[in-house]
Design a protein around this motif. Structure first.
Motif, PDB file in Angstrom:
ATOM      1  N   GLU A 174       0.833  -1.205   0.000  1.00  0.00           N
ATOM      2  CA  GLU A 174       0.000   0.000   0.000  1.00  0.00           C
ATOM      3  C   GLU A 174       0.864   1.250   0.000  1.00  0.00           C
ATOM      4  O   GLU A 174       0.573   2.226  -0.704  1.00  0.00           O
ATOM      5  CB  GLU A 174      -0.933  -0.017   1.218  1.00  0.00           C
ATOM      6  CG  GLU A 174      -2.017   1.039   1.184  1.00  0.00           C
ATOM      7  CD  GLU A 174      -1.603   2.376   1.805  1.00  0.00           C
ATOM      8  OE1 GLU A 174      -2.328   3.354   1.629  1.00  0.00           O
ATOM      9  OE2 GLU A 174      -0.544   2.457   2.461  1.00  0.00           O
ATOM     10  N   ALA A 175       1.947   1.224   0.762  1.00  0.00           N
ATOM     11  CA  ALA A 175       2.805   2.402   0.866  1.00  0.00           C
ATOM     12  C   ALA A 175       3.429   2.745  -0.489  1.00  0.00           C
ATOM     13  O   ALA A 175       3.451   3.908  -0.903  1.00  0.00           O
ATOM     14  CB  ALA A 175       3.895   2.168   1.915  1.00  0.00           C
ATOM     15  N   ILE A 176       3.902   1.724  -1.193  1.00  0.00           N
ATOM     16  CA  ILE A 176       4.504   1.956  -2.512  1.00  0.00           C
ATOM     17  C   ILE A 176       3.442   2.425  -3.504  1.00  0.00           C
ATOM     18  O   ILE A 176       3.628   3.402  -4.227  1.00  0.00           O
ATOM     19  CB  ILE A 176       5.210   0.683  -3.021  1.00  0.00           C
ATOM     20  CG1 ILE A 176       6.418   0.375  -2.139  1.00  0.00           C
ATOM     21  CG2 ILE A 176       5.628   0.833  -4.481  1.00  0.00           C
ATOM     22  CD1 ILE A 176       7.070  -0.972  -2.420  1.00  0.00           C
ATOM     23  N   GLY A 177       2.307   1.728  -3.505  1.00  0.00           N
ATOM     24  CA  GLY A 177       1.217   2.099  -4.412  1.00  0.00           C
ATOM     25  C   GLY A 177       0.770   3.537  -4.191  1.00  0.00           C
ATOM     26  O   GLY A 177       0.574   4.298  -5.141  1.00  0.00           O
TER      27      GLY A 177
ATOM     28  N   MET B 177       3.128  -0.362 -13.604  1.00  0.00           N
ATOM     29  CA  MET B 177       2.658   0.009 -12.262  1.00  0.00           C
ATOM     30  C   MET B 177       2.295   1.483 -12.235  1.00  0.00           C
ATOM     31  O   MET B 177       1.257   1.879 -11.709  1.00  0.00           O
ATOM     32  CB  MET B 177       3.734  -0.284 -11.214  1.00  0.00           C
ATOM     33  CG  MET B 177       4.024  -1.761 -11.013  1.00  0.00           C
ATOM     34  SD  MET B 177       5.438  -2.040  -9.901  1.00  0.00           S
ATOM     35  CE  MET B 177       4.820  -1.412  -8.348  1.00  0.00           C
ATOM     36  N   ALA B 178       3.157   2.304 -12.804  1.00  0.00           N
ATOM     37  CA  ALA B 178       2.891   3.751 -12.832  1.00  0.00           C
ATOM     38  C   ALA B 178       1.704   4.058 -13.733  1.00  0.00           C
ATOM     39  O   ALA B 178       0.839   4.877 -13.413  1.00  0.00           O
ATOM     40  CB  ALA B 178       4.134   4.496 -13.314  1.00  0.00           C
ATOM     41  N   ALA B 208       1.572  -3.875  -5.244  1.00  0.00           N
ATOM     42  CA  ALA B 208       2.058  -2.519  -4.971  1.00  0.00           C
ATOM     43  C   ALA B 208       1.568  -1.493  -5.986  1.00  0.00           C
ATOM     44  O   ALA B 208       2.057  -0.369  -6.027  1.00  0.00           O
ATOM     45  CB  ALA B 208       3.582  -2.515  -4.920  1.00  0.00           C
ATOM     46  N   SER B 209       0.607  -1.870  -6.834  1.00  0.00           N
ATOM     47  CA  SER B 209       0.018  -0.824  -7.671  1.00  0.00           C
ATOM     48  C   SER B 209      -1.458  -0.668  -7.310  1.00  0.00           C
ATOM     49  O   SER B 209      -1.763  -0.092  -6.276  1.00  0.00           O
ATOM     50  CB  SER B 209       0.289  -1.023  -9.159  1.00  0.00           C
ATOM     51  OG  SER B 209       0.403  -2.355  -9.535  1.00  0.00           O
ATOM     52  N   GLY B 226       0.643  -9.839  -0.487  1.00  0.00           N
ATOM     53  CA  GLY B 226       1.803  -9.173   0.093  1.00  0.00           C
ATOM     54  C   GLY B 226       2.715  -8.625  -0.973  1.00  0.00           C
ATOM     55  O   GLY B 226       2.562  -8.934  -2.159  1.00  0.00           O
ATOM     56  N   PHE B 227       3.673  -7.817  -0.559  1.00  0.00           N
ATOM     57  CA  PHE B 227       4.613  -7.258  -1.530  1.00  0.00           C
ATOM     58  C   PHE B 227       5.680  -8.305  -1.857  1.00  0.00           C
ATOM     59  O   PHE B 227       5.779  -8.785  -2.969  1.00  0.00           O
ATOM     60  CB  PHE B 227       5.254  -5.972  -0.989  1.00  0.00           C
ATOM     61  CG  PHE B 227       6.256  -5.397  -1.937  1.00  0.00           C
ATOM     62  CD1 PHE B 227       5.844  -4.909  -3.167  1.00  0.00           C
ATOM     63  CD2 PHE B 227       7.603  -5.342  -1.629  1.00  0.00           C
ATOM     64  CE1 PHE B 227       6.761  -4.383  -4.069  1.00  0.00           C
ATOM     65  CE2 PHE B 227       8.530  -4.809  -2.525  1.00  0.00           C
ATOM     66  CZ  PHE B 227       8.098  -4.330  -3.744  1.00  0.00           C
TER      67      PHE B 227
END
Lengths: 316, 283
Positions: A174-177, B177-178, B208-209, B226-227
């Motif tokens: 979540e932090a990265i996203g 992702m971006a 993470a996106s 999870g990441f």
């Protein structure tokens, strides 16, 4: 003694002699001609040696323990820098540093990954691998920049986000996203510079800029060559092969459109002359910043959206 | 990160409903043995312990969408091989094989659907397609899902199931992702809700996106989310991980998801959330 990688030895020897001669030439003009000759020779040799480096050797250069880190560049680029600490939620993550100051006369916010020089500092900075609180500090600083209309300069240098139990508990994904999302929406210019290691999502959380620059001997990849080799061949020692196939060096990144410019490093790499490296990086950032200053907030957001929107390869 | 694509037992054309090739299935949760047919009828949820086994994309449509109907978008966007990647087997071959075994063009399907009468933009990762990994096609489709749903003023429901970025497309995968998150942000600014559904497993660059950035995050029971993958953490820290680490309950406990919803209730829950979060009601 500074660490010298086997392939850089001839260049380092010559660059060191140039440095010594430069000292002598300062007091005795007779060395001037010799200095010029040697400088030329060093630059030529460095170009030749470095042109033949394999992608994995480039990765090793990007990780060179003498390479300038974020704070080294901040010290040279930013006047009146005030480091700001903490995410206001959990902790201050020393693997990401950030703060405010002036760059070429402009008020700016700077955020960058920070590795340590000594073992002790590396433990404190977690080898430049952030936990969620590092990204949440970055988010806080991005928002501060937006509110006070300050351009954001980020410096990327991380093996990746930290793969730890507590990092997962506190929401690394979540932090990265959220850091990525926050960057996409900023109404101020954002200039990203990959100065060393550009390790995956942990790098991208500082990577959504209107312009993305890469230093000549830095790399940027979806996965470390070691990690890639471990997954593909269950053999981390085949990293050199993975480094080649992943196309992670500056020329490839430019070709793929992932970066907008490559910042040439001084002969022998940034670590041989951090001042010169900083001057070159500074000039590149300034040039790009000037171009962006013509755009208003909405224009900057649209520009950034369009930049990332077109990245990818598919047939339609 | 993408795991090497092993041949999944269920990946045989014409056999999309079964989990494997035998008649019986041993539950991953409690070890109870049931017939595959029986398990499939229950949408792969164990009748004894409630363990949720992986469900193929077409069954998700059947479970969630009105009349199981999806008007697919952007199927014409097809993958290519920008790095000419070869890890012993060329990426092009891996793609062709994944396309054959899954009958899908890449690791996601998107389109317009209705859930409980509400029109929504719908997306579902295809885990059987190279581990649901996100390359350029997946990224492009997700971006278009958000853009088009914003234009049509619909909520977005996206079911994530992915090992992460697709290594074979290198740095371009990372850039997705971006791209997807940028599109999500624009969608948010248009004022419609994004419901993120987290299936087993959701890790790496996909986690993470968009995955944890839902207005509401809904996990299915016992999903791994999870990441860093557990094996990466174990090898980095040289430790064994506690039971239940990175599973749905763990995420709920640590504040990362709002709800854990079993399959039988999922459609009603999503429809209810769309209704509550849509200003002025759905068209």
């Amino acid at each position: 003694m500074p660490i010298v990688l086997p392939f850089e030895r001839p260049v380092v020897e010559l660059v060191t002699r140039v440095r010594e001669l430069r000292e002598l030439a300062r007091s005795d003009a007779r060395f001037g001609a010799e200095l010029e000759r040697l400088e030329e020779k060093a630059a030529k040799l460095a170009r030749e040696v470095f042109a033949g480096l394999t992608p994995m050797q480039k990765v090793q250069l990007s990780r060179h323990p003498s390479r300038p880190y974020t704070l080294d560049y901040i010290g040279r680029l930013i006047e009146g820098f005030v480091e700001l600490h903490g995410d206001r939620r959990y902790a201050d993550d020393a693997s990401i540093v950030g703060g405010i100051g002036r760059f070429a006369g402009r008020r700016v916010v700077v955020v960058g990954h920070q590795k340590g020089r000594s073992t002790k500092e590396n433990v404190q900075r977690n080898f430049g691998m952030p936990n969620p609180e590092g990204y949440r500090k970055a988010i806080r600083l991005y928002e501060l920049a937006d509110r006070f209309r300050m351009p954001v300069l980020t410096l990327i240098d991380t093996p990746g986000a930290y793969p730890g139990i507590e990092a997962e508990e506190r929401g690394q994904s979540e932090a990265i996203g959220k850091a990525i999302e926050t960057m996409t929406a900023l109404a101020v210019p954002v200039i990203v510079s990959v100065i060393g290691e550009g390790g995956s999502g942990g790098a991208l959380a500082l990577g959504v800029g209107n312009r993305v620059l890469v230093m000549e001997h830095a790399y940027y990849s979806v996965i470390s060559p070691e990690g890639c080799a471990a997954i593909l061949w269950k053999d981390g020692t085949r990293a050199p092969q993975a480094a080649e196939r992943l196309r992670i060096t500056a020329p490839h990144l430019l070709e793929l459109g992932v970066v907008d410019g490559v910042v040439e490093e001084p002969p022998g790499g940034a670590h041989q002359d951090p001042d010169a490296a900083a001057r070159r990086l500074s000039a590149a950032i300034l040039e790009n910043l000037r171009a962006l200053e013509r755009l208003d907030g909405a224009g900057l957001r649209d520009d950034r959206y369009a930049r990332f929107r077109r990245l990818g390869a598919f047939v339609a | 990160m993408t795991l090497p694509d092993k041949t999944p037992a269920q990946a045989r054309p014409g056999e999309k409903r079964s989990l494997g090739q035998g008649v019986f299935h041993k539950c991953e949760g409690c070890g109870a043995v049931v017939t595959r047919e029986r398990l499939a009828e229950a949408f792969n949820v164990c009748g004894a312990c409630g363990w949720h086994h992986v469900l193929p994309v077409d069954r998700w449509r059947e479970l969630l969408l009105d009349e199981a109907a999806l008007e697919r978008w952007d199927e014409h966007i097809a993958p290519t091989d920008p790095l000419e990647f070869d890890d012993g087997k060329p990426y092009r071959e891996r793609l062709a094989r994944a396309q054959r075994t899954t009958s899908r063009t890449d690791a996601i399907e998107i389109g317009r659907a209705r859930i409980g009468g509400h029109p929504v933009g719908y997306g579902c990762f295809v885990f059987g397609f190279m581990g649901g990994s996100m390359g350029s096609v997946v990224g492009e489709r997700i971006a278009r899902l958000f853009e088009r749903s914003a234009a049509e003023r619909m909520a977005v429901i996206l079911l994530h199931a992915s090992g992460g970025a697709r290594m074979q497309e290198g740095i371009l995968s990372l850039m997705q992702m971006a791209k997807t998150v940028a599109a999500l942000r624009r969608f948010r600014d248009a004022g419609r809700p994004f419901l993120s559904v987290l299936l087993h497993p959701t890790t790496g660059g996909v986690a993470a996106s968009t995955a944890l950035l839902g207005d509401v995050n809904v996990a299915e029971p016992n999903a791994l989310i999870g990441f860093a993958g557990p094996r990466v953490i174990e090898s980095t820290l040289r430790t064994t991980l506690p039971e239940g680490f990175q599973r749905s309950d763990f995420l709920l406990e640590h504040g990362m998801v709002d709800l854990i919803v079993p399959r039988p209730n999922l459609k009603a829950t999503l429809a209810h959330l769309v209704e509550l979060l849509t200003p002025g009601g759905t068209p």
